[in-house]
Write a protein that holds these residues in place. Sequence first.
Motif, PDB file in Angstrom:
ATOM      1  N   LEU A 178      -6.160  11.853  37.952  1.00  0.00           N
ATOM      2  CA  LEU A 178      -6.049  11.169  36.667  1.00  0.00           C
ATOM      3  C   LEU A 178      -5.167  11.964  35.716  1.00  0.00           C
ATOM      4  O   LEU A 178      -5.344  13.169  35.546  1.00  0.00           O
ATOM      5  CB  LEU A 178      -7.440  11.001  36.045  1.00  0.00           C
ATOM      6  N   VAL A 179      -4.209  11.271  35.103  1.00  0.00           N
ATOM      7  CA  VAL A 179      -3.398  11.825  34.017  1.00  0.00           C
ATOM      8  C   VAL A 179      -3.673  10.980  32.789  1.00  0.00           C
ATOM      9  O   VAL A 179      -3.601   9.744  32.845  1.00  0.00           O
ATOM     10  CB  VAL A 179      -1.896  11.794  34.346  1.00  0.00           C
ATOM     11  N   VAL A 180      -4.027  11.606  31.692  1.00  0.00           N
ATOM     12  CA  VAL A 180      -4.354  10.864  30.473  1.00  0.00           C
ATOM     13  C   VAL A 180      -3.510  11.381  29.322  1.00  0.00           C
ATOM     14  O   VAL A 180      -3.226  12.576  29.238  1.00  0.00           O
ATOM     15  CB  VAL A 180      -5.866  10.972  30.152  1.00  0.00           C
ATOM     16  N   THR A 181      -3.070  10.466  28.453  1.00  0.00           N
ATOM     17  CA  THR A 181      -2.339  10.850  27.246  1.00  0.00           C
ATOM     18  C   THR A 181      -3.267  10.720  26.047  1.00  0.00           C
ATOM     19  O   THR A 181      -3.893   9.676  25.850  1.00  0.00           O
ATOM     20  CB  THR A 181      -1.101   9.955  27.027  1.00  0.00           C
ATOM     21  N   LEU A 182      -3.344  11.769  25.250  1.00  0.00           N
ATOM     22  CA  LEU A 182      -4.117  11.759  24.010  1.00  0.00           C
ATOM     23  C   LEU A 182      -3.137  11.883  22.851  1.00  0.00           C
ATOM     24  O   LEU A 182      -2.381  12.846  22.772  1.00  0.00           O
ATOM     25  CB  LEU A 182      -5.113  12.923  23.991  1.00  0.00           C
ATOM     26  N   VAL A 191      -3.546  16.593  31.034  1.00  0.00           N
ATOM     27  CA  VAL A 191      -3.695  15.913  29.746  1.00  0.00           C
ATOM     28  C   VAL A 191      -2.371  16.037  29.007  1.00  0.00           C
ATOM     29  O   VAL A 191      -1.903  17.150  28.730  1.00  0.00           O
ATOM     30  CB  VAL A 191      -4.826  16.529  28.897  1.00  0.00           C
ATOM     31  N   ILE A 192      -1.745  14.900  28.708  1.00  0.00           N
ATOM     32  CA  ILE A 192      -0.492  14.879  27.952  1.00  0.00           C
ATOM     33  C   ILE A 192      -0.815  14.663  26.486  1.00  0.00           C
ATOM     34  O   ILE A 192      -1.639  13.808  26.141  1.00  0.00           O
ATOM     35  CB  ILE A 192       0.435  13.753  28.453  1.00  0.00           C
ATOM     36  N   VAL A 193      -0.187  15.437  25.603  1.00  0.00           N
ATOM     37  CA  VAL A 193      -0.321  15.235  24.167  1.00  0.00           C
ATOM     38  C   VAL A 193       1.063  15.090  23.561  1.00  0.00           C
ATOM     39  O   VAL A 193       2.045  15.574  24.115  1.00  0.00           O
ATOM     40  CB  VAL A 193      -1.090  16.400  23.489  1.00  0.00           C
ATOM     41  N   ASP A 194       1.135  14.418  22.402  1.00  0.00           N
ATOM     42  CA  ASP A 194       2.415  14.115  21.767  1.00  0.00           C
ATOM     43  C   ASP A 194       2.985  15.275  20.965  1.00  0.00           C
ATOM     44  O   ASP A 194       4.164  15.251  20.600  1.00  0.00           O
ATOM     45  CB  ASP A 194       2.260  12.916  20.807  1.00  0.00           C
ATOM     46  N   SER A 195       2.142  16.249  20.634  1.00  0.00           N
ATOM     47  CA  SER A 195       2.594  17.303  19.724  1.00  0.00           C
ATOM     48  C   SER A 195       1.742  18.553  19.891  1.00  0.00           C
ATOM     49  O   SER A 195       0.634  18.507  20.447  1.00  0.00           O
ATOM     50  CB  SER A 195       2.496  16.828  18.273  1.00  0.00           C
ATOM     51  N   ASN A 196       2.249  19.670  19.389  1.00  0.00           N
ATOM     52  CA  ASN A 196       1.474  20.907  19.397  1.00  0.00           C
ATOM     53  C   ASN A 196       0.266  20.810  18.464  1.00  0.00           C
ATOM     54  O   ASN A 196      -0.747  21.484  18.673  1.00  0.00           O
ATOM     55  CB  ASN A 196       2.366  22.083  18.998  1.00  0.00           C
ATOM     56  N   HIS A 197       0.383  19.970  17.430  1.00  0.00           N
ATOM     57  CA  HIS A 197      -0.749  19.771  16.519  1.00  0.00           C
ATOM     58  C   HIS A 197      -1.925  19.143  17.264  1.00  0.00           C
ATOM     59  O   HIS A 197      -3.073  19.580  17.118  1.00  0.00           O
ATOM     60  CB  HIS A 197      -0.331  18.883  15.345  1.00  0.00           C
ATOM     61  N   THR A 198      -1.646  18.123  18.070  1.00  0.00           N
ATOM     62  CA  THR A 198      -2.705  17.488  18.850  1.00  0.00           C
ATOM     63  C   THR A 198      -3.243  18.447  19.904  1.00  0.00           C
ATOM     64  O   THR A 198      -4.449  18.468  20.182  1.00  0.00           O
ATOM     65  CB  THR A 198      -2.190  16.200  19.516  1.00  0.00           C
ATOM     66  N   ARG A 241      -0.217  19.410  28.673  1.00  0.00           N
ATOM     67  CA  ARG A 241       1.242  19.386  28.616  1.00  0.00           C
ATOM     68  C   ARG A 241       1.674  18.681  27.331  1.00  0.00           C
ATOM     69  O   ARG A 241       1.277  17.534  27.089  1.00  0.00           O
ATOM     70  CB  ARG A 241       1.837  18.643  29.819  1.00  0.00           C
ATOM     71  N   VAL A 242       2.478  19.359  26.516  1.00  0.00           N
ATOM     72  CA  VAL A 242       3.030  18.742  25.309  1.00  0.00           C
ATOM     73  C   VAL A 242       4.333  18.045  25.691  1.00  0.00           C
ATOM     74  O   VAL A 242       5.281  18.687  26.130  1.00  0.00           O
ATOM     75  CB  VAL A 242       3.303  19.785  24.208  1.00  0.00           C
ATOM     76  N   ILE A 243       4.361  16.725  25.562  1.00  0.00           N
ATOM     77  CA  ILE A 243       5.561  15.940  25.851  1.00  0.00           C
ATOM     78  C   ILE A 243       5.840  15.072  24.628  1.00  0.00           C
ATOM     79  O   ILE A 243       5.126  14.104  24.362  1.00  0.00           O
ATOM     80  CB  ILE A 243       5.392  15.059  27.104  1.00  0.00           C
TER      81      ILE A 243
END
Length: 212
Positions: free
Chosen positions: A96-100, A132-139, A155-157
């Motif tokens: 599973l790969v999830v984006t938060l 776990v993919i996140v949109d930013s370093n803040h997240t 992973r920050v993408i």
Amino acid sequence: MKQIRVGFDARMIMHSGIGTYTRSLLKILTQNGNLDFTLFGDLNKLANYPARKVLAEFPIYSLKEQFLFPKLLAQNPMDLLHVPHYNAPLGFKGNLVVTLHDFIHLKYPPSKMAYLYARGMFEAVIRKAARVIVDSNHTKKDLMEMIGTDEGKIRVIYPGVDEDFSPVAKADEPEDKLTLEPYVLYVGNLRPTKNIQTLVEAFQMARAKIPE
């Protein structure tokens, strides 16, 4: 070269932020010949994507999502499943790969029950996910502080820029016709969590200090 079989939960493809993320991602990645996509969601909404489609009508944040969706996924073999939100089906047995995108549901929950659901799902999904993919370093920072996640699986993408926003050739118009008055542009939706009231108040303060 063997194709990687990717399942993608596209049920939220017509939502605002997550829908934009999903549409933009699929527009590019479904063109990659190394990836064999299976999209789960509304068949009509997925018609334009060059990928296999499977009907998945399970409402988000529902019991059907958790009990029936894993059965459907098991009938469609894949190397990994990408879910672009934290509402992943916990019964899925594969990678599973999830984006938060953010932790609004924990920071500003509409109710105590909503908070408990979100908290439980965040913890369970992050524990289950291979990445776990996140949109930013803040997240990413929020994720590590609020949930205590292992940094190695994050992973920050950053979101890309759609080709609609590419530079255009200069118009054959006199310079004075192309001049714009100063303006403030807001491109989000009108939900209370977007804090638009503060934006308006900040604009009023700026206008008082910079009247021109």
